[in-house]
Design a protein around this motif. Structure first.
Motif, PDB file in Angstrom:
ATOM      1  N   GLY A   1       0.803  -1.223   0.000  1.00 37.80           N
ATOM      2  CA  GLY A   1       0.000   0.000   0.000  1.00 37.80           C
ATOM      3  C   GLY A   1       0.828   1.262   0.000  1.00 37.80           C
ATOM      4  O   GLY A   1       0.335   2.338  -0.332  1.00 37.80           O
ATOM      5  N   ASP A   2       2.103   1.162   0.392  1.00 39.08           N
ATOM      6  CA  ASP A   2       2.989   2.327   0.391  1.00 39.08           C
ATOM      7  C   ASP A   2       3.419   2.660  -1.030  1.00 39.08           C
ATOM      8  O   ASP A   2       3.639   1.753  -1.850  1.00 39.08           O
ATOM      9  N   PRO A   3       3.579   3.938  -1.334  1.00 38.38           N
ATOM     10  CA  PRO A   3       4.162   4.294  -2.628  1.00 38.38           C
ATOM     11  C   PRO A   3       5.677   4.105  -2.567  1.00 38.38           C
ATOM     12  O   PRO A   3       6.290   4.307  -1.517  1.00 38.38           O
ATOM     13  N   ILE A   4       6.256   3.671  -3.671  1.00 40.43           N
ATOM     14  CA  ILE A   4       7.716   3.654  -3.738  1.00 40.43           C
ATOM     15  C   ILE A   4       8.149   5.068  -4.117  1.00 40.43           C
ATOM     16  O   ILE A   4       7.339   5.865  -4.591  1.00 40.43           O
ATOM     17  N   PRO A   5       9.400   5.414  -3.906  1.00 40.54           N
ATOM     18  CA  PRO A   5       9.846   6.755  -4.301  1.00 40.54           C
ATOM     19  C   PRO A   5       9.596   6.996  -5.799  1.00 40.54           C
ATOM     20  O   PRO A   5       9.599   6.067  -6.610  1.00 40.54           O
ATOM     21  N   SER A   6       9.418   8.254  -6.138  1.00 38.26           N
ATOM     22  CA  SER A   6       9.173   8.620  -7.538  1.00 38.26           C
ATOM     23  C   SER A   6      10.377   8.267  -8.396  1.00 38.26           C
ATOM     24  O   SER A   6      11.486   8.060  -7.885  1.00 38.26           O
ATOM     25  N   THR A   7      10.154   8.231  -9.682  1.00 33.66           N
ATOM     26  CA  THR A   7      11.237   7.946 -10.625  1.00 33.66           C
ATOM     27  C   THR A   7      12.379   8.942 -10.442  1.00 33.66           C
ATOM     28  O   THR A   7      13.550   8.559 -10.408  1.00 33.66           O
ATOM     29  N   THR A   8      12.033  10.209 -10.279  1.00 38.44           N
ATOM     30  CA  THR A   8      13.049  11.241 -10.083  1.00 38.44           C
ATOM     31  C   THR A   8      13.814  11.007  -8.784  1.00 38.44           C
ATOM     32  O   THR A   8      15.040  11.109  -8.750  1.00 38.44           O
ATOM     33  N   ALA A   9      13.092  10.670  -7.723  1.00 41.43           N
ATOM     34  CA  ALA A   9      13.751  10.415  -6.433  1.00 41.43           C
ATOM     35  C   ALA A   9      14.666   9.194  -6.529  1.00 41.43           C
ATOM     36  O   ALA A   9      15.783   9.206  -5.987  1.00 41.43           O
ATOM     37  N   LEU A  10      14.215   8.146  -7.203  1.00 42.05           N
ATOM     38  CA  LEU A  10      15.047   6.954  -7.377  1.00 42.05           C
ATOM     39  C   LEU A  10      16.279   7.268  -8.215  1.00 42.05           C
ATOM     40  O   LEU A  10      17.376   6.779  -7.937  1.00 42.05           O
ATOM     41  N   GLN A  11      16.090   8.096  -9.230  1.00 39.64           N
ATOM     42  CA  GLN A  11      17.217   8.488 -10.079  1.00 39.64           C
ATOM     43  C   GLN A  11      18.281   9.209  -9.257  1.00 39.64           C
ATOM     44  O   GLN A  11      19.470   8.909  -9.359  1.00 39.64           O
ATOM     45  N   LYS A  12      17.845  10.123  -8.390  1.00 44.37           N
ATOM     46  CA  LYS A  12      18.791  10.850  -7.540  1.00 44.37           C
ATOM     47  C   LYS A  12      19.416   9.923  -6.496  1.00 44.37           C
ATOM     48  O   LYS A  12      20.613   9.992  -6.231  1.00 44.37           O
ATOM     49  N   GLN A  13      18.596   9.051  -5.911  1.00 42.76           N
ATOM     50  CA  GLN A  13      19.081   8.154  -4.857  1.00 42.76           C
ATOM     51  C   GLN A  13      20.160   7.208  -5.358  1.00 42.76           C
ATOM     52  O   GLN A  13      21.171   6.998  -4.696  1.00 42.76           O
ATOM     53  N   TYR A  14      19.933   6.636  -6.546  1.00 40.03           N
ATOM     54  CA  TYR A  14      20.866   5.634  -7.058  1.00 40.03           C
ATOM     55  C   TYR A  14      21.908   6.211  -8.015  1.00 40.03           C
ATOM     56  O   TYR A  14      22.874   5.530  -8.351  1.00 40.03           O
ATOM     57  N   GLY A  15      21.673   7.423  -8.502  1.00 37.76           N
ATOM     58  CA  GLY A  15      22.632   8.056  -9.397  1.00 37.76           C
ATOM     59  C   GLY A  15      22.671   7.441 -10.783  1.00 37.76           C
ATOM     60  O   GLY A  15      23.711   7.478 -11.439  1.00 37.76           O
ATOM     61  N   HIS A  16      21.542   6.870 -11.204  1.00 39.19           N
ATOM     62  CA  HIS A  16      21.468   6.252 -12.526  1.00 39.19           C
ATOM     63  C   HIS A  16      20.453   7.003 -13.388  1.00 39.19           C
ATOM     64  O   HIS A  16      19.658   7.788 -12.895  1.00 39.19           O
TER      65      HIS A  16
ATOM     66  N   VAL B   1       4.712  -4.422  -7.444  1.00 42.12           N
ATOM     67  CA  VAL B   1       4.202  -3.051  -7.454  1.00 42.12           C
ATOM     68  C   VAL B   1       3.187  -2.884  -8.585  1.00 42.12           C
ATOM     69  O   VAL B   1       3.144  -3.676  -9.519  1.00 42.12           O
ATOM     70  N   PHE B   2       2.386  -1.838  -8.457  1.00 36.45           N
ATOM     71  CA  PHE B   2       1.463  -1.481  -9.529  1.00 36.45           C
ATOM     72  C   PHE B   2       1.375   0.033  -9.591  1.00 36.45           C
ATOM     73  O   PHE B   2       1.672   0.725  -8.627  1.00 36.45           O
ATOM     74  N   GLY B   3       0.975   0.548 -10.718  1.00 35.95           N
ATOM     75  CA  GLY B   3       0.823   1.983 -10.879  1.00 35.95           C
ATOM     76  C   GLY B   3       0.600   2.324 -12.335  1.00 35.95           C
ATOM     77  O   GLY B   3       0.547   1.443 -13.190  1.00 35.95           O
ATOM     78  N   GLN B   4       0.440   3.597 -12.571  1.00 32.00           N
ATOM     79  CA  GLN B   4       0.236   4.081 -13.920  1.00 32.00           C
ATOM     80  C   GLN B   4       1.209   5.222 -14.173  1.00 32.00           C
ATOM     81  O   GLN B   4       1.539   5.961 -13.246  1.00 32.00           O
ATOM     82  N   PRO B   5       1.631   5.374 -15.442  1.00 30.61           N
ATOM     83  CA  PRO B   5       2.546   6.478 -15.748  1.00 30.61           C
ATOM     84  C   PRO B   5       1.940   7.816 -15.315  1.00 30.61           C
ATOM     85  O   PRO B   5       0.752   8.062 -15.482  1.00 30.61           O
ATOM     86  N   GLY B   6       2.764   8.648 -14.707  1.00 31.33           N
ATOM     87  CA  GLY B   6       2.314   9.961 -14.262  1.00 31.33           C
ATOM     88  C   GLY B   6       1.698   9.941 -12.873  1.00 31.33           C
ATOM     89  O   GLY B   6       1.353  10.984 -12.328  1.00 31.33           O
ATOM     90  N   LYS B   7       1.520   8.753 -12.318  1.00 35.28           N
ATOM     91  CA  LYS B   7       0.959   8.620 -10.970  1.00 35.28           C
ATOM     92  C   LYS B   7       1.939   7.819 -10.130  1.00 35.28           C
ATOM     93  O   LYS B   7       2.923   7.298 -10.616  1.00 35.28           O
ATOM     94  N   ALA B   8       1.635   7.710  -8.862  1.00 32.02           N
ATOM     95  CA  ALA B   8       2.527   6.962  -7.965  1.00 32.02           C
ATOM     96  C   ALA B   8       2.503   5.470  -8.291  1.00 32.02           C
ATOM     97  O   ALA B   8       1.554   4.952  -8.873  1.00 32.02           O
ATOM     98  N   VAL B   9       3.571   4.806  -7.896  1.00 28.56           N
ATOM     99  CA  VAL B   9       3.673   3.354  -7.995  1.00 28.56           C
ATOM    100  C   VAL B   9       3.626   2.836  -6.565  1.00 28.56           C
ATOM    101  O   VAL B   9       4.369   3.320  -5.702  1.00 28.56           O
TER     102      VAL B   9
END
Length: 134
Positions: free
Chosen positions: A29-44, A62-70
């Motif tokens: 039920g928790d959201p994973i970090p956003s794509t941008t946050a993951l990009q910064k966190q991992y440096g990839h 996980v589940f989600g839709q583009p533009g929304k949380a995963v």
């Protein structure tokens, strides 16, 4: 793209997020970090991060839709338990098919012993149960 250890970059992210989900750090039920946050966190790159999230989605974690949380949808343990259950179900279906074929052979033998032909459809195949309609 790999790191010095030879592990593909996106799989490093997958492993880390999967571990966070398994440990309860990220709960169902928790959201994973956003794509941008993951990009910064991992440096990839964004491509690497998206590939990692795609893998987690394909695994059913996980589940989600583009533009929304995963969101976390399941734990690795529950996905594994479900996979085993599906495999068990497939084996049960295969066993039932074998039993049906054996029963069919028995029914054909009974028809023969009674001196009756086994019911066939127009193509010479055994007739299937048909609904009598109006």
């Amino acid at each position: 793209m790999t790191d010095p250890t030879g592990r593909t970059l996106y799989l490093q992210i997958v492993d880390d997020l999967r571990s966070q989900i398994a440990s309860g750090e990220l709960r169902v039920g928790d959201p994973i970090p956003s794509t941008t946050a993951l990009q910064k966190q991992y440096g990839h790159s964004i491509t690497v991060v998206r590939k990692a999230v795609e893998v987690l989605r394909n695994e059913g974690l996980v589940f989600g839709q583009p533009g929304k949380a995963v969101y976390v949808q399941a734990t690795p343990a529950s996905v594994e338990a479900e996979r085993v259950s599906v495999e068990d179900l497939a084996q049960q279906v295969a066993d039932l098919r074998t039993q049906v074929m054996e029963l069919r052979g028995t029914v054909e033998q009974l028809y023969t012993r009674l001196g009756h032909p086994y019911p066939n459809d127009d193509a010479g195949q055994p007739a299937r149960h048909r609904k009598t309609g109006t």
